[in-house]
Design a protein around this motif. Structure first.
Motif, PDB file in Angstrom:
ATOM      1  N   ARG A 165       0.733  -1.121  -0.349  1.00 12.67           N
ATOM      2  CA  ARG A 165       0.431  -0.143   0.244  1.00 12.67           C
ATOM      3  C   ARG A 165       0.957   1.190   0.414  1.00 12.67           C
ATOM      4  NH1 ARG A 165      -3.455  -2.827   3.717  1.00 12.67           N
ATOM      5  NH2 ARG A 165      -2.397  -1.768   5.441  1.00 12.67           N
ATOM      6  N   LEU A 166       2.233   0.922   0.647  1.00 11.65           N
ATOM      7  CA  LEU A 166       2.871   2.421   0.811  1.00 11.65           C
ATOM      8  C   LEU A 166       3.203   2.728  -0.897  1.00 11.65           C
ATOM      9  CD1 LEU A 166       4.099   4.830   2.731  1.00 11.65           C
ATOM     10  CD2 LEU A 166       6.528   3.015   2.827  1.00 11.65           C
ATOM     11  N   ASP A 167       4.134   1.533  -0.716  1.00 11.91           N
ATOM     12  CA  ASP A 167       4.393   1.835  -2.536  1.00 11.91           C
ATOM     13  C   ASP A 167       3.482   2.321  -3.577  1.00 11.91           C
ATOM     14  OD1 ASP A 167       7.190   0.644  -1.895  1.00 11.91           O
ATOM     15  OD2 ASP A 167       7.141  -1.452  -2.227  1.00 11.91           O
ATOM     16  N   ALA A 168       2.543   1.571  -3.208  1.00  7.76           N
ATOM     17  CA  ALA A 168       1.280   2.176  -4.630  1.00  7.76           C
ATOM     18  C   ALA A 168       1.059   3.892  -4.139  1.00  7.76           C
ATOM     19  CB  ALA A 168      -0.091   1.810  -4.415  1.00  7.76           C
ATOM     20  N   LEU A 169       0.881   3.933  -2.937  1.00 10.42           N
ATOM     21  CA  LEU A 169       0.617   5.614  -2.475  1.00 10.42           C
ATOM     22  C   LEU A 169       2.123   6.003  -2.908  1.00 10.42           C
ATOM     23  CD1 LEU A 169      -1.166   7.335  -1.012  1.00 10.42           C
ATOM     24  CD2 LEU A 169      -0.154   7.391   1.222  1.00 10.42           C
ATOM     25  N   THR A 170       2.933   6.270  -3.103  1.00  9.50           N
ATOM     26  CA  THR A 170       5.262   6.710  -3.209  1.00  9.50           C
ATOM     27  C   THR A 170       4.747   6.528  -4.371  1.00  9.50           C
ATOM     28  OG1 THR A 170       5.721   4.885  -2.487  1.00  9.50           O
ATOM     29  CG2 THR A 170       5.796   6.263  -0.583  1.00  9.50           C
ATOM     30  N   ASP A 171       3.938   5.893  -5.093  1.00  7.62           N
ATOM     31  CA  ASP A 171       4.425   6.051  -6.488  1.00  7.62           C
ATOM     32  C   ASP A 171       3.738   7.269  -7.096  1.00  7.62           C
ATOM     33  OD1 ASP A 171       5.590   3.989  -7.172  1.00  7.62           O
ATOM     34  OD2 ASP A 171       4.445   2.496  -7.706  1.00  7.62           O
ATOM     35  N   SER A 172       2.437   7.396  -6.644  1.00  8.40           N
ATOM     36  CA  SER A 172       2.088   8.855  -7.086  1.00  8.40           C
ATOM     37  C   SER A 172       2.745  10.146  -6.305  1.00  8.40           C
ATOM     38  CB  SER A 172       0.708   9.037  -6.546  1.00  8.40           C
ATOM     39  OG  SER A 172      -0.380  10.058  -6.501  1.00  8.40           O
ATOM     40  N   THR A 173       3.180  11.136  -8.110  1.00 10.78           N
ATOM     41  CA  THR A 173       3.617  12.350  -7.990  1.00 10.78           C
ATOM     42  C   THR A 173       2.579  13.230  -6.377  1.00 10.78           C
ATOM     43  OG1 THR A 173       2.574  12.768  -9.884  1.00 10.78           O
ATOM     44  CG2 THR A 173       4.961  11.443 -10.093  1.00 10.78           C
ATOM     45  N   SER A 174       1.566  12.847  -6.784  1.00 13.14           N
ATOM     46  CA  SER A 174       1.043  13.819  -5.769  1.00 13.14           C
ATOM     47  C   SER A 174       1.376  13.669  -4.553  1.00 13.14           C
ATOM     48  CB  SER A 174      -0.922  14.268  -6.197  1.00 13.14           C
ATOM     49  OG  SER A 174      -1.166  12.408  -5.859  1.00 13.14           O
ATOM     50  N   VAL A 175       2.381  12.763  -3.976  1.00 16.85           N
ATOM     51  CA  VAL A 175       2.436  12.612  -2.104  1.00 16.85           C
ATOM     52  C   VAL A 175       3.129  12.694  -2.536  1.00 16.85           C
ATOM     53  CG1 VAL A 175       2.221  11.241  -0.823  1.00 16.85           C
ATOM     54  CG2 VAL A 175       0.540  10.399  -2.371  1.00 16.85           C
ATOM     55  N   ASP A 176       3.793  13.495  -1.107  1.00 16.80           N
ATOM     56  CA  ASP A 176       4.981  14.204  -1.051  1.00 16.80           C
ATOM     57  C   ASP A 176       5.627  13.107  -0.258  1.00 16.80           C
ATOM     58  OD1 ASP A 176       7.446  15.006   0.920  1.00 16.80           O
ATOM     59  OD2 ASP A 176       6.479  17.160   0.416  1.00 16.80           O
ATOM     60  N   ALA A 177       7.158  12.401  -0.667  1.00 18.79           N
ATOM     61  CA  ALA A 177       7.219  11.230   0.941  1.00 18.79           C
ATOM     62  C   ALA A 177       7.885  11.376   1.666  1.00 18.79           C
ATOM     63  CB  ALA A 177       7.948  10.573  -0.353  1.00 18.79           C
ATOM     64  N   GLY A 178       8.390  12.287   1.804  1.00 16.33           N
ATOM     65  CA  GLY A 178       8.974  13.538   3.216  1.00 16.33           C
ATOM     66  C   GLY A 178       8.082  13.553   3.938  1.00 16.33           C
ATOM     67  N   THR A 179       7.043  14.157   3.975  1.00 15.59           N
ATOM     68  CA  THR A 179       5.917  14.726   4.358  1.00 15.59           C
ATOM     69  C   THR A 179       4.875  13.162   4.705  1.00 15.59           C
ATOM     70  OG1 THR A 179       5.636  16.490   3.208  1.00 15.59           O
ATOM     71  CG2 THR A 179       4.014  16.126   4.656  1.00 15.59           C
ATOM     72  N   LEU A 180       4.861  12.725   3.860  1.00 11.52           N
ATOM     73  CA  LEU A 180       4.596  11.284   4.615  1.00 11.52           C
ATOM     74  C   LEU A 180       5.326  10.582   5.439  1.00 11.52           C
ATOM     75  CD1 LEU A 180       1.999   9.142   4.294  1.00 11.52           C
ATOM     76  CD2 LEU A 180       2.559   8.007   1.890  1.00 11.52           C
ATOM     77  N   ALA A 181       6.529  10.625   5.253  1.00 15.43           N
ATOM     78  CA  ALA A 181       7.409  10.151   6.095  1.00 15.43           C
ATOM     79  C   ALA A 181       6.942  10.523   7.476  1.00 15.43           C
ATOM     80  CB  ALA A 181       8.848  10.060   5.734  1.00 15.43           C
ATOM     81  N   GLY A 182       7.324  11.580   7.924  1.00 12.65           N
ATOM     82  CA  GLY A 182       6.945  12.694   9.275  1.00 12.65           C
ATOM     83  C   GLY A 182       6.075  12.281   9.961  1.00 12.65           C
ATOM     84  N   GLU A 183       4.718  12.228   9.318  1.00 11.78           N
ATOM     85  CA  GLU A 183       3.585  11.946   9.602  1.00 11.78           C
ATOM     86  C   GLU A 183       3.220  10.158  10.197  1.00 11.78           C
ATOM     87  OE1 GLU A 183       0.946  14.586   7.038  1.00 11.78           O
ATOM     88  OE2 GLU A 183       1.333  12.903   6.465  1.00 11.78           O
ATOM     89  N   LEU A 184       3.557   9.964   9.687  1.00  8.39           N
ATOM     90  CA  LEU A 184       4.010   8.577   9.948  1.00  8.39           C
ATOM     91  C   LEU A 184       4.816   8.207  11.400  1.00  8.39           C
ATOM     92  CD1 LEU A 184       3.836   6.409   6.636  1.00  8.39           C
ATOM     93  CD2 LEU A 184       2.241   6.609   8.091  1.00  8.39           C
TER      94      LEU A 184
END
Length: 271
Positions: free
Chosen positions: A15-34
């Motif tokens: 699920r994470l790979d599918a989510l971060t494959d999207s260019t609209s998701v900022d992976a760095g921001t997501l990392a901080g939230e998780l």
């Protein structure tokens, strides 16, 4: 992880790979939230138990997550955590371990996107070598009596401006919230996650003198052929090797050093 937790983690990674494959998701921001959710569930034991209680429905737990986190993190992060709690976990702590891994992976994905992943891998390795060779530094970083701000300030003095921001974030989280891990094992886990971003294995190569670029290329190609996967080389220099090289891939050691051959010959003579 074992049993249900192992399957839940595999699904979460997908699920994470599918989510971060999207260019609209900022992976760095997501990392901080998780990472923030990880800290919350690590601290709130009763909440963690509710969210992993097999007697509760997955949908009910997901609704609770959305209610608790919906205004605190992005929709992507809340949906990812909701998906996690819908799964079954063998132990409540496994949920927090999984969240922590996903946070680290998201940070490494951000590094992969901006082209700094190789630097992050090398910096994690070098930091581990520095810590292992400096007992005073290791003691300061693992001192349970030291405050989180004090450890953070020490790491900023060591890494600030000298390492990639991703490296600094990963190491800071590990040092300030080890969650029962040793510093060495935590750094090793981060290195493995970084290698997996490119589907590579990690080989720790120790030689008496620095290897030349052609030597590194030949060794990398030979190891990739041997293991059937691309190989990232973490290079270390130790004059005690006396010549040749020592290669460690996971738990397997391939030793071609003169020192090792001399030691083997001595054992044979003694026998």
């Amino acid at each position: 992880m074992h049993g249900a937790s192992r399957g839940a983690l595999v699904a979460a990674r997908e699920r994470l790979d599918a989510l971060t494959d999207s260019t609209s998701v900022d992976a760095g921001t997501l990392a901080g939230e998780l990472a923030s959710v990880t800290a919350l569930l690590d601290r709130e034991v009763s909440l963690r138990r509710v969210l992993t209680d097999p007697a509760q429905t997955g949908e009910g737990k997901a609704v609770l997550v959305q209610r608790l986190l919906g205004t605190q993190v992005s929709g992507s992060a809340a949906d990812l955590v909701a998906g996690l709690v819908r799964s079954r976990w063998s132990r409540s702590r496994d949920l927090v371990d999984a969240l922590e891994e996903l946070a680290d992976t998201a940070d490494l994905t951000a590094a992969q996107r901006d082209g700094s992943l190789d630097d992050v891998e090398d910096e994690l390795f070098r930091f581990g070598r520095i810590v292992s060779s400096n007992t005073e530094l290791r003691a300061a970083l693992t001192d349970r009596k030291a405050t989180v701000p004090a450890k953070g300030e020490l790491l900023r003095s060591l890494l600030g401006g000298r390492a990639r921001p991703t490296t600094e974030r990963l190491v800071t989280r590990l040092v300030t919230a080890p969650r029962g891990r040793s510093l060495e094992s935590g750094l090793e886990s981060l290195s493995k996650l970084a290698a997996e971003r490119r589907n590579r294995m990690v080989a720790v190569v120790t030689s008496a003198v620095p290897l030349s670029d052609p030597q590194k290329q030949r060794l990398g190609a030979a190891l990739a052929k041997l293991y059937g996967r691309p190989m990232h080389l973490n290079l270390d220099v130790d004059p005690a090797v006396l010549g040749g090289i020592q290669v460690q891939v996971g738990d397997e050691v391939i030793n071609g050093s003169i020192a090792d051959r001399l030691e083997d010959a001595g054992r044979r003579l003694a026998g």
